[in-house]
Design a protein around this motif. Structure first.
Motif, PDB file in Angstrom:
ATOM      1  N   SER A  96      10.320 -40.642  24.085  1.00  0.00           N
ATOM      2  CA  SER A  96      11.468 -39.832  23.645  1.00  0.00           C
ATOM      3  C   SER A  96      10.934 -38.665  22.813  1.00  0.00           C
ATOM      4  O   SER A  96      10.067 -38.842  21.957  1.00  0.00           O
ATOM      5  CB  SER A  96      12.448 -40.693  22.850  1.00  0.00           C
ATOM      6  OG  SER A  96      12.210 -40.555  21.486  1.00  0.00           O
ATOM      7  N   GLU A 125      11.693 -35.250  20.501  1.00  0.00           N
ATOM      8  CA  GLU A 125      12.611 -34.440  19.690  1.00  0.00           C
ATOM      9  C   GLU A 125      12.264 -32.971  19.934  1.00  0.00           C
ATOM     10  O   GLU A 125      11.179 -32.514  19.598  1.00  0.00           O
ATOM     11  CB  GLU A 125      12.429 -34.827  18.214  1.00  0.00           C
ATOM     12  CG  GLU A 125      13.294 -34.061  17.236  1.00  0.00           C
ATOM     13  CD  GLU A 125      14.779 -34.135  17.549  1.00  0.00           C
ATOM     14  OE1 GLU A 125      15.354 -33.079  17.904  1.00  0.00           O
ATOM     15  OE2 GLU A 125      15.348 -35.242  17.469  1.00  0.00           O
ATOM     16  N   GLU A 184      13.968 -30.147  18.971  1.00  0.00           N
ATOM     17  CA  GLU A 184      14.468 -29.138  18.044  1.00  0.00           C
ATOM     18  C   GLU A 184      13.398 -28.502  17.134  1.00  0.00           C
ATOM     19  O   GLU A 184      13.366 -27.282  16.978  1.00  0.00           O
ATOM     20  CB  GLU A 184      15.612 -29.738  17.211  1.00  0.00           C
ATOM     21  CG  GLU A 184      16.539 -28.725  16.562  1.00  0.00           C
ATOM     22  CD  GLU A 184      16.905 -27.536  17.465  1.00  0.00           C
ATOM     23  OE1 GLU A 184      17.164 -27.751  18.671  1.00  0.00           O
ATOM     24  OE2 GLU A 184      16.901 -26.398  16.957  1.00  0.00           O
TER      25      GLU A 184
END
Ligand SMILES: Cc1ncc(COP(=O)(O)O)c(C=O)c1O
Length: 189
Positions: free
Chosen positions: A2, A4, A6
């Motif tokens: 997974s 991230e 951002e």
């Protein structure tokens, strides 16, 4: 895995759009990339000209591994690494006569800003302190440092920084001028 997306602010990329539908490249070999969803893609621009010998060329992989085993980093201030001198000499040997000193940088932007500074420092050292003008080209690209965007001719890159760019920088017209090229036909405007 997974991921991230951002925190990483991507350059020259519409971040919101990219992050909605990310195009992630996980591996490379020779002239191909492999995307995270398993596609093999031809890398037609050689990793933005950073991997011209192909991705993961065995000789380069070995050289990088060997170097990491020997020394990862030493500052070039008041001390030096023998291989930096070897590289400078090798570049000098293949350069045109008269180009006999090498200043190493980490990116094109840094290289361009450094070249501008060397030019100014040269005139300063010979007493011609009034020689401060740079001449660039419309549409020219010289990176993203303040010097590079000043001499560069890409308006979109200057928009937010106009008030802070190098003063007195001139730009020659771009050579691609369809209205004056009588024999150019069918090119996009
Ligand atoms: C002429 C020129 N100057 C500067 C740059 C900027 O290089 P970097 O992206 O490594 O800062 C480039 C990169 O394409 C370039 O072609």
């Amino acid at each position: 895995m997974s991921l991230e997306l951002e925190p990483f602010w991507m350059p020259f990329t519409h971040n919101r759009m990219f992050k909605k539908s990310p195009r992630l490249i996980e591996r490379g070999e020779g002239m191909h990339y492999q995307t995270s969803d398993g596609h093999r893609v031809l890398d037609a621009i050689s990793g933005l000209w950073c991997s011209n010998a192909g991705h993961r060329h065995p000789k380069i992989v070995q050289a990088v591994k060997d170097q990491l085993d020997e020394l990862d980093f030493t500052a070039p201030f008041q001390s030096g690494h023998p291989k930096a001198f070897m590289l400078a000499e090798a570049i000098k040997k293949i350069s045109p006569a008269g180009l006999n000193h090498v200043f190493l940088t980490s990116s094109g932007s840094e290289a361009c800003d450094t070249a501008l500074k060397i030019a100014l420092a040269y005139h300063h050292s010979t007493g011609e302190v009034q020689r401060t003008r740079f001449v660039g080209h419309e549409k020219g690209y010289h990176g993203v440092g303040f010097g590079g965007i000043s001499v560069g001719g890409i308006d979109a890159n200057k928009k937010a920084f106009k008030a802070s760019l190098l003063p007195g920088t001139l730009h020659l017209p771009h050579t691609h001028n369809l209205s004056k090229m009588a024999f150019s036909k069918g090119q996009p405007v």
